[in-house]
Write an enzyme that holds these catalytic residues in place. Structure first.
Site, PDB file in Angstrom:
ATOM      1  N   LYS A   1      58.449 147.265  91.728  1.00 28.06           N
ATOM      2  CA  LYS A   1      57.922 146.563  92.889  1.00 28.06           C
ATOM      3  C   LYS A   1      56.532 147.074  93.271  1.00 28.06           C
ATOM      4  CE  LYS A   1      61.442 143.846  93.471  1.00 28.06           C
ATOM      5  NZ  LYS A   1      61.301 142.388  93.160  1.00 28.06           N
TER       6      LYS A   1
ATOM      7  N   TYR B   1      63.293 150.869  90.197  1.00 26.40           N
ATOM      8  CA  TYR B   1      63.204 149.656  91.002  1.00 26.40           C
ATOM      9  C   TYR B   1      61.926 149.681  91.831  1.00 26.40           C
ATOM     10  CZ  TYR B   1      64.332 146.132  94.537  1.00 26.40           C
ATOM     11  OH  TYR B   1      64.289 145.036  95.375  1.00 26.40           O
TER      12      TYR B   1
ATOM     13  N   ASP C   1      65.580 132.790  81.682  1.00 28.40           N
ATOM     14  CA  ASP C   1      65.734 134.241  81.715  1.00 28.40           C
ATOM     15  C   ASP C   1      64.327 134.805  81.640  1.00 28.40           C
ATOM     16  OD1 ASP C   1      66.038 136.954  81.180  1.00 28.40           O
ATOM     17  OD2 ASP C   1      67.766 136.684  79.872  1.00 28.40           O
TER      18      ASP C   1
ATOM     19  N   SER D   1      58.851 141.198  96.755  1.00 22.53           N
ATOM     20  CA  SER D   1      58.899 142.630  96.516  1.00 22.53           C
ATOM     21  C   SER D   1      60.093 143.167  97.290  1.00 22.53           C
ATOM     22  CB  SER D   1      57.583 143.274  96.959  1.00 22.53           C
ATOM     23  OG  SER D   1      57.603 144.667  96.777  1.00 22.53           O
TER      24      SER D   1
ATOM     25  N   LYS E   1      77.402 129.585  84.753  1.00 19.70           N
ATOM     26  CA  LYS E   1      77.827 130.664  85.646  1.00 19.70           C
ATOM     27  C   LYS E   1      77.399 130.410  87.089  1.00 19.70           C
ATOM     28  CE  LYS E   1      77.931 134.274  82.098  1.00 19.70           C
ATOM     29  NZ  LYS E   1      77.353 135.573  81.641  1.00 19.70           N
TER      30      LYS E   1
ATOM     31  N   ASN F   1      61.192 135.252  92.599  1.00 21.60           N
ATOM     32  CA  ASN F   1      62.257 135.869  93.383  1.00 21.60           C
ATOM     33  C   ASN F   1      63.278 136.597  92.512  1.00 21.60           C
ATOM     34  OD1 ASN F   1      64.309 136.083  95.710  1.00 21.60           O
ATOM     35  ND2 ASN F   1      65.369 134.761  94.242  1.00 21.60           N
TER      36      ASN F   1
ATOM     37  N   THR G   1      72.675 139.803 101.829  1.00 15.89           N
ATOM     38  CA  THR G   1      72.795 138.925 100.663  1.00 15.89           C
ATOM     39  C   THR G   1      73.726 139.615  99.661  1.00 15.89           C
ATOM     40  OG1 THR G   1      70.957 139.935  99.448  1.00 15.89           O
ATOM     41  CG2 THR G   1      70.410 138.196 101.030  1.00 15.89           C
TER      42      THR G   1
END
Length: 284
Positions: A153, A149, A57, A135, A38, A84, A184
């Site tokens: 973090k 989320y 993974d 983070s 992918k 990351n 991004t």
């Protein structure tokens, strides 16, 4: 001096950009992707510059040891671990399903934790090593829709603070990177809760923020190339930002990040002053 970088989430965004920049600067890089098929374009770009790519993974705990062993065997060890890989789950906390919550924490917190623990013996043996944990401004300032989320973090930042003190005697530095909004594919890859927004939240802060994310996609002010260049310089000790190597724990990136952290610190200090009298009166 050439070093060996291990960068997770190298299929796109900051991870891919950082891998290519480090390779261009003469470093050795091992990038990870969940699927080489992918992420074929990213794999080809990294390999064309002389880098290595392995499939990983981070949520599959039983594969971590094997990947780390393979990575260490490629170049005799790793000097810089870059955590990351990650994504954002958006929605009201109340609407999130248990499996969604667990996957968010597995990806953004437990994955990096496992890699850190598994790589540490090698990092300690090599010395002058660095652990970079990506983070987010959400790791300092939690907005509506980002409850889990931000929790992932915040957890990563708490881990990083303690870790930095634990590994300092081994000449291992820890750097927390806190990007604001950069252009991004991050907002394109966000995942919303499987369940639609429940009625009590319609028209409220969660609903409004979700709409803002949709409108903001592709319009972020932040330049990813400039962010990655800054991260590279701080980690490698080169360039203008190289003076920060080993001297800072946190690297906020973007004017929006600076503004939000500043606002939070003002509120934190206001709470501290408002509660000071009561807090100081609690000794036996």
């Amino acid at each position: 001096m050439s070093q060996v970088w291990f960068i997770t989430g190298a299929s796109s965004g900051f991870g891919l950009d950082l891998a290519l920049l480090a390779l261009s600067a003469g470093h050795k890089v091992i990038g990870t992707v969940r699927s080489a098929t992918k992420a074929a374009d990213a794999v080809a770009a990294i390999r064309e510059k002389g880098g290595e790519v392995v499939e990983l993974d981070v949520t599959k705990a039983d594969t971590i040891a094997g990947v780390v062993e393979k990575a260490n065997a490629l170049y005799g060890g790793v000097d810089i671990l870059v955590n990351n890989a990650g994504y954002s789950l958006l929605g009201a906390v109340e609407d999130m399903k248990e499996e969604e919550v667990r996957l968010q924490m597995e990806t953004n917190f437990f994955g990096p934790l496992r890699l850190i623990r598994t790589f540490l013996p090698t990092l300690r043996a090599r010395g002058n090593a660095t652990i970079v944990n990506f983070s987010s401004i959400a790791g300092q300032d939690a907005q509506p829709t980002c409850g889990l989320y931000a929790a992932s973090k915040f957890a990563l930042e708490g881990l990083s603070e303690a870790l930095a003190r634990e590994v300092a005697p081994f000449n291992i530095h820890v750097l927390i990177v806190e990007p604001g909004a950069f252009r991004t594919n991050f907002l394109h890859a966000v995942q919303k809760t499987e369940a639609p927004l429940s009625e009590p939240y319609i028209g409220g802060p969660v609903d409004v923020t979700l709409q803002k994310f949709d409108e903001f996609r592709g319009k972020q002010r932040g330049d990813p190339a400039k962010a990655v260049r800054t991260v590279f310089e701080v980690v490698s000790g080169t360039g203008e930002a190289g003076v920060l190597k080993g001297k800072v724990l946190r690297l906020p990136l973007g004017p929006d990040c600076i503004q939000r952290i500043g606002t939070k610190l003002d509120k934190f200090n206001a709470d501290l002053e408002a509660t000071r009298k009561f807090a100081l009166a609690t000794d036996i």
